[in-house]
Structures are given as C-alpha cells and as structure tokens.
Design an enzyme around this catalytic site. Structure first.
Site, PDB file in Angstrom:
ATOM      1  N   HIS A 185       5.188 -47.516  -5.015  1.00 14.85           N
ATOM      2  CA  HIS A 185       4.844 -47.605  -3.598  1.00 14.85           C
ATOM      3  C   HIS A 185       3.564 -48.432  -3.483  1.00 14.85           C
ATOM      4  CE1 HIS A 185       7.113 -43.753  -2.178  1.00 14.85           C
ATOM      5  NE2 HIS A 185       7.829 -44.465  -3.035  1.00 14.85           N
ATOM      6  N   GLU A 223       0.815 -47.890  -2.002  1.00 19.22           N
ATOM      7  CA  GLU A 223      -0.403 -47.112  -2.198  1.00 19.22           C
ATOM      8  C   GLU A 223      -0.686 -46.898  -3.687  1.00 19.22           C
ATOM      9  OE1 GLU A 223       2.265 -46.420  -0.249  1.00 19.22           O
ATOM     10  OE2 GLU A 223       1.770 -44.844   1.185  1.00 19.22           O
ATOM     11  N   CYS A 242       3.694 -40.828   1.815  1.00 22.84           N
ATOM     12  CA  CYS A 242       4.618 -39.759   1.420  1.00 22.84           C
ATOM     13  C   CYS A 242       3.869 -38.720   0.583  1.00 22.84           C
ATOM     14  CB  CYS A 242       5.775 -40.360   0.626  1.00 22.84           C
ATOM     15  SG  CYS A 242       5.306 -40.898  -1.041  1.00 22.84           S
ATOM     16  N   CYS A 261       2.294 -40.205  -2.714  1.00 23.75           N
ATOM     17  CA  CYS A 261       1.125 -41.043  -2.460  1.00 23.75           C
ATOM     18  C   CYS A 261      -0.049 -40.220  -1.940  1.00 23.75           C
ATOM     19  CB  CYS A 261       1.486 -42.161  -1.494  1.00 23.75           C
ATOM     20  SG  CYS A 261       2.672 -43.325  -2.197  1.00 23.75           S
TER      21      CYS A 261
END
Length: 149
Positions: free
Chosen positions: A53, A55, A83, A86
C-alpha cells in the site's frame, strides 16, 4: 507550506498508481521541517505484494532514509483513509500526524470502521486531520472503480 500542498503530492502519486493499473492511493511523508522524506502510490499489482500500500511503501522508504523505524515528528498525507494494516504501521512507526483526504467507509481504520490511530489502549496516538482535498481524492477513487465496472 500547508496541508493542501502535501496532499497534492499524494494525489499525484495516486494518479501515477492509477495509470499503472493500481488502485489510486497516494501517500507522502514529511518531517517536522516539512521536508519530503518519501512518497509513493499503491504498488500491490506491480510488486505482487498485498502489503504494498502507498502508506507502507512510504513508511519503509522514510525509515531507510532516516535510519530509524521510529518516525517521530513526521506527518503522513494519504489520499484515502488508511486500512487496518496501514493504521497499525502508522502507530508502530510513531508518526505524529496523519492527514487524509477521503474517508473509506468500507475499510477505513482511522475513524470510519475503527480508529486504530487514536485508540487509547495502544502506546501511541496519532494527531488526525480528515477531509483535506476530500472531493478530489474521493472522485479519483470513485472514477477508477466506475471505469472497472
């Protein structure tokens, strides 16, 4: 510089991710002096990695740049609410502040479904700012998925 400035960098990262066929999420991590430490877009498909992701990639890059897994004093700008994975990484990295654009009612863990980053049971809480350039961030993700249907 202000929140809009850094969110625009995150939006550009999201746009580049979308061009590569990834879900358009972008992130930028800055230090206390507002220097960009890292920026990234989603890369799960390209890297064949469910943890890639935006992040997580930005946190990893900034940690290498700083030579420390603790990123105290930093701010993370993300186009979409992080999410649970993260959000957990944000807490573990001791990021001071999280700024996100659009909420994620289906998977958001920073206020929508959960609020991991401000859970008093954890050993670190993150300052949270929501809704920065929200419409632009929301439209980017909405149009990406609309084109896929």
């Amino acid at each position: 510089m202000d929140d809009d400035y850094f969110m625009k960098i995150a939006i550009e990262e999201a746009r580049l991710a979308a061009l590569a066929g990834e879900v358009p999420v972008g992130a930028v991590l800055v230090d206390a002096d507002e220097r960009v430490l890292a920026h990234a877009g989603n890369a799960m498909i390209r890297l064949q990695d469910p943890t890639a992701h935006a992040e997580i990639i930005a946190i990893r890059e900034a940690s290498r740049t700083c030579g420390n897994y603790r990123l105290t004093g930093t701010s993370l700008y993300v186009t979409i609410e992080p999410c649970p994975m993260c959000a957990g990484a944000i807490v573990l990295a001791r990021i001071r502040r999280l700024v996100y654009g659009a909420p994620d009612p289906k998977a958001g863990a920073c206020g929508s479904l959960f609020n991991i980053v401000q859970d008093a049971r954890l050993n670190h809480r993150v300052e949270l700012t929501c809704g920065v350039l929200e419409e632009e961030c929301r439209e980017m993700i909405r149009s990406f998925f609309a084109a896929r249907r």
